[in-house]
Design an enzyme around this catalytic site. Structure first.
Site, PDB file in Angstrom:
ATOM      1  N   TYR A 291       0.849  -1.192   0.000  1.00  9.75           N
ATOM      2  CA  TYR A 291       0.000   0.000   0.000  1.00  9.75           C
ATOM      3  C   TYR A 291       0.882   1.239   0.000  1.00  9.75           C
ATOM      4  O   TYR A 291       1.742   1.401   0.868  1.00  9.75           O
ATOM      5  CB  TYR A 291      -0.895  -0.034   1.239  1.00  9.75           C
ATOM      6  CG  TYR A 291      -1.963   1.041   1.327  1.00  9.75           C
ATOM      7  CD1 TYR A 291      -2.175   1.960   0.305  1.00  9.75           C
ATOM      8  CD2 TYR A 291      -2.776   1.130   2.444  1.00  9.75           C
ATOM      9  CE1 TYR A 291      -3.158   2.919   0.398  1.00  9.75           C
ATOM     10  CE2 TYR A 291      -3.767   2.092   2.551  1.00  9.75           C
ATOM     11  CZ  TYR A 291      -3.959   2.992   1.531  1.00  9.75           C
ATOM     12  OH  TYR A 291      -4.935   3.955   1.628  1.00  9.75           O
ATOM     13  N   CYS A 292       0.677   2.111  -0.988  1.00 12.08           N
ATOM     14  CA  CYS A 292       1.361   3.405  -1.062  1.00 12.08           C
ATOM     15  C   CYS A 292       2.871   3.189  -1.063  1.00 12.08           C
ATOM     16  O   CYS A 292       3.407   2.471  -1.904  1.00 12.08           O
ATOM     17  CB  CYS A 292       0.900   4.289   0.097  1.00 12.08           C
ATOM     18  SG  CYS A 292       1.574   5.973   0.094  1.00 12.08           S
ATOM     19  N   LEU A 293       3.585   3.780  -0.125  1.00 11.61           N
ATOM     20  CA  LEU A 293       5.029   3.608  -0.033  1.00 11.61           C
ATOM     21  C   LEU A 293       5.403   2.147   0.202  1.00 11.61           C
ATOM     22  O   LEU A 293       6.459   1.689  -0.247  1.00 11.61           O
ATOM     23  CB  LEU A 293       5.570   4.487   1.099  1.00 11.61           C
ATOM     24  CG  LEU A 293       7.062   4.523   1.363  1.00 11.61           C
ATOM     25  CD1 LEU A 293       7.844   4.810   0.097  1.00 11.61           C
ATOM     26  CD2 LEU A 293       7.385   5.555   2.430  1.00 11.61           C
ATOM     27  N   GLY A 295       3.927  -0.259  -1.234  1.00 11.50           N
ATOM     28  CA  GLY A 295       3.898  -0.843  -2.570  1.00 11.50           C
ATOM     29  C   GLY A 295       5.182  -0.569  -3.336  1.00 11.50           C
ATOM     30  O   GLY A 295       5.667  -1.421  -4.088  1.00 11.50           O
ATOM     31  N   PHE A 319      -1.826  -1.163  -3.865  1.00  7.64           N
ATOM     32  CA  PHE A 319      -2.878  -0.194  -3.546  1.00  7.64           C
ATOM     33  C   PHE A 319      -2.283   1.210  -3.663  1.00  7.64           C
ATOM     34  O   PHE A 319      -1.421   1.591  -2.873  1.00  7.64           O
ATOM     35  CB  PHE A 319      -3.402  -0.378  -2.120  1.00  7.64           C
ATOM     36  CG  PHE A 319      -4.028  -1.704  -1.832  1.00  7.64           C
ATOM     37  CD1 PHE A 319      -4.602  -2.469  -2.833  1.00  7.64           C
ATOM     38  CD2 PHE A 319      -4.070  -2.193  -0.534  1.00  7.64           C
ATOM     39  CE1 PHE A 319      -5.184  -3.690  -2.564  1.00  7.64           C
ATOM     40  CE2 PHE A 319      -4.655  -3.415  -0.243  1.00  7.64           C
ATOM     41  CZ  PHE A 319      -5.203  -4.173  -1.259  1.00  7.64           C
TER      42      PHE A 319
END
Length: 559
Positions: A291-293, A295, A319
């Site tokens: 998710y975000c960073l 990812g 994500f």
């Protein structure tokens, strides 16, 4: 000291930005003539509008309409004089300054975006919606309540000021407690190192898919955004679909962690977690989620694993994550060599970047929604926002260590090393094109942190099947989009590795539009890439004598 005083904004960077625009505008007579012409036409249009209003008793066709996302002037009271003249004049002025700060020949793209952004921020301060005498909604409320809204607003202001001075969370957050009303899905911490705790959640079904799910959240946020209240917990949903779920809970770094690097996060985060998950479940096929960073970190880890022949990843899910930062949204406005150097100076002194020093930048990106509209409701209308679980999570802030954040900004944002094959792991570069595991990537329509077109670049960077979902909402609310959430929709389309590239706009036309939550779509995608259900694995490592806490663990409790 200067960095603290300016909130991390570099005066040198701001000066260079302004000078680039001002000098080129001063030497562009054609652009100047165009702006004079626009100013004259807008003045005449506004004069004609004012005359029509005077002759018709206040009703006339607007000479300019607010942008679709601008909700400041939607109330019918704004259509009555003199307020209609105030907001129409403001919007015309705002539009003129947009024209003045864009399309000036010779100005760099980065400086143009920054000047345009700065002009918008300054103009937003003077919006007629922000002041009592020029806001008809506030005036009507004050008249109807005999000024009690202002009394409540003053009380709200005093309470907020006291909480800010005492470094206490916003009002209403105390009703949400981690481990009780938030992050309450049953589980156990099964591994801990100096950087993370790994949580294994209890099964909710008698049989589970043999391939477990490992989630790597961003360390710029507490992990439990994916385990909020029971009704919108992604973790709970996944366990109910028959999956064994593991979650990384990052430690909130302090001054002693200043030298933690990006590679430390990779080794002590997803790589250490993968080893533990494999030992507990006995499965060498694992569904990885970032998710975000988180990812971005997962992309680095996956590329390094592919390079080294480690094929434990059965699938990869992103994500709102980016690995190419050339179009990383309005956050790029704050990223330049001058800005990064300024932040490094501030981080060097304290060993980390505090969440409060980051919050201002995120709020500025959406100042209408996150600053001025909130102040209007809280201090002029005297209304407190009803705090929900997502708002409570947002107030539970984290820090980022000096070395890691410096490497992140320089290697990824400034130099874009990951997408160009120059990012090194263990002394050798990694290539995203080496990744062969199927990918499920989620972008959100109104994401200001990881714009969906930036997340969509995963199609060009990897050589595998990519199922891309574009869902309604922003960076957080679009991901936390549980089944039953009202007014939700998403688009989905799978591109095979052998297909020719489909540009983002063409993808939107081809993708299937569906109502509801995208979670069932993802669960079905995971199930298709899993084997038949079997008995759940044990909780924790067998024979592990270390006493570890139940979920949500201890790291998430650290302020």
């Amino acid at each position: 000291m200067l960095a603290r005083m300016t909130g991390g904004l570099s005066p040198a960077g701001l000066g260079a930005m302004w000078a680039d625009w001002a000098v080129h505008l001063a030497t562009s007579p054609g652009k100047q003539g165009e702006l004079w012409e626009k100013a004259l036409r807008k003045s005449l249009r506004f004069r004609q509008y004012a005359l029509q209003c005077a002759m018709s008793g206040g009703t006339a066709s607007s000479c300019i309409e607010p942008l679709a996302q601008d909700r400041r002037f939607r109330n019918e009271a704004w259509q009555q004089p003199p307020f209609n003249l105030l907001y129409q004049g403001f919007l015309l002025t705002q539009q003129w300054w947009y024209n003045a700060t864009t399309d000036v020949r010779g100005v760099t793209r980065a400086h143009e975006r920054a000047v345009q952004f700065a002009a918008r921020q300054v103009l937003d301060v003077f919006s007629p919606s922000n002041f009592l005498p020029t806001n008809p909604e506030v005036l009507a409320r004050t008249r109807d309540e005999m000024g009690q809204n202002l009394v409540r607003g003053a009380q709200n202001f005093w309470e907020d000021w006291e909480r800010a001075i005492a470094s206490r969370p916003p009002a209403g957050v105390e009703d949400f407690r981690v481990g009780e009303t938030l992050a309450a899905t049953p589980g156990k911490v099964v591994c801990r190192n100096r950087l993370m705790e790994l949580i294994q959640y209890e099964p909710a079904t008698s049989k589970v898919r043999p391939e477990p799910i490992l989630i790597t959240p961003a360390w710029i946020m507490k992990y439990y955004i994916l385990d909020l209240s029971p009704e919108n917990s992604m973790v709970k949903y996944l366990t109910e679909q028959g999956f064994t779920v593991f979650m990384i809970s990052w430690k909130n770094p302090g001054p002693e962690d200043r030298e933690l690097s990006m590679d430390d996060y990779r080794r002590l985060g997803p790589m250490a977690a993968l080893d533990t998950v494999e030992r507990i479940t006995g499965s060498d096929r694992i569904h990885a989620v970032g998710y975000c960073l988180g990812g971005t970190l997962l992309s680095i880890a996956a590329a390094a694993m592919a390079r080294d022949g480690d094929d434990r990843l059965s699938s990869i899910t992103y994500f709102a994550a980016q690995s190419d930062f050339t179009e990383a949204g309005e956050l790029m406005i704050f990223i330049s060599e001058s800005e990064v150097t300024f932040l490094e100076d501030m981080m060097w002194e304290q060993g980390f970047l505090d969440a409060k020093q980051m919050a201002g930048a995120f709020q500025m990106l959406r100042s209408n929604d996150l600053v001025w509209s909130r102040m209007l409701r809280t201090y002029l209308l005297g209304e407190r926002d009803v705090v929900n679980d997502l708002m409570a999570w947002n107030a539970d802030t984290t820090r980022m260590p000096y070395r890691m954040h410096s490497e992140y900004l320089r290697k990824l944002f400034l130099n874009n090393e990951l997408s160009t094959g120059r990012y090194e792991v263990d002394g050798r570069p990694v290539a995203l094109s080496d990744i062969r595991a199927p990918i499920f990537a989620v972008g959100t329509e109104t994401d200001h942190v990881a714009p969906w077109r930036s997340a969509y670049k995963v199609h060009m960077q990897t050589d595998t099947d990519v199922t891309f979902v574009l869902t309604k909402g922003g960076h957080n609310a679009g991901v936390v989009s549980e089944p039953g959430h009202p007014r939700r929709h998403y688009r989905v389309h799978t591109s095979r590795h052998s297909d020719t590239y489909l540009p983002p706009d063409a993808w939107v036309e081809r993708a299937m539009l569906k109502d509801g939550s995208w979670w069932p779509e993802w669960a079905a995608w995971l199930a298709e890439r899993s084997t038949q259900p079997a008995a759940p694995p044990p909780i924790g490592l067998p024979g592990n004598g270390q006493t570890l806490p139940d979920a949500p663990g201890s790291y998430v409790m650290e302020g």
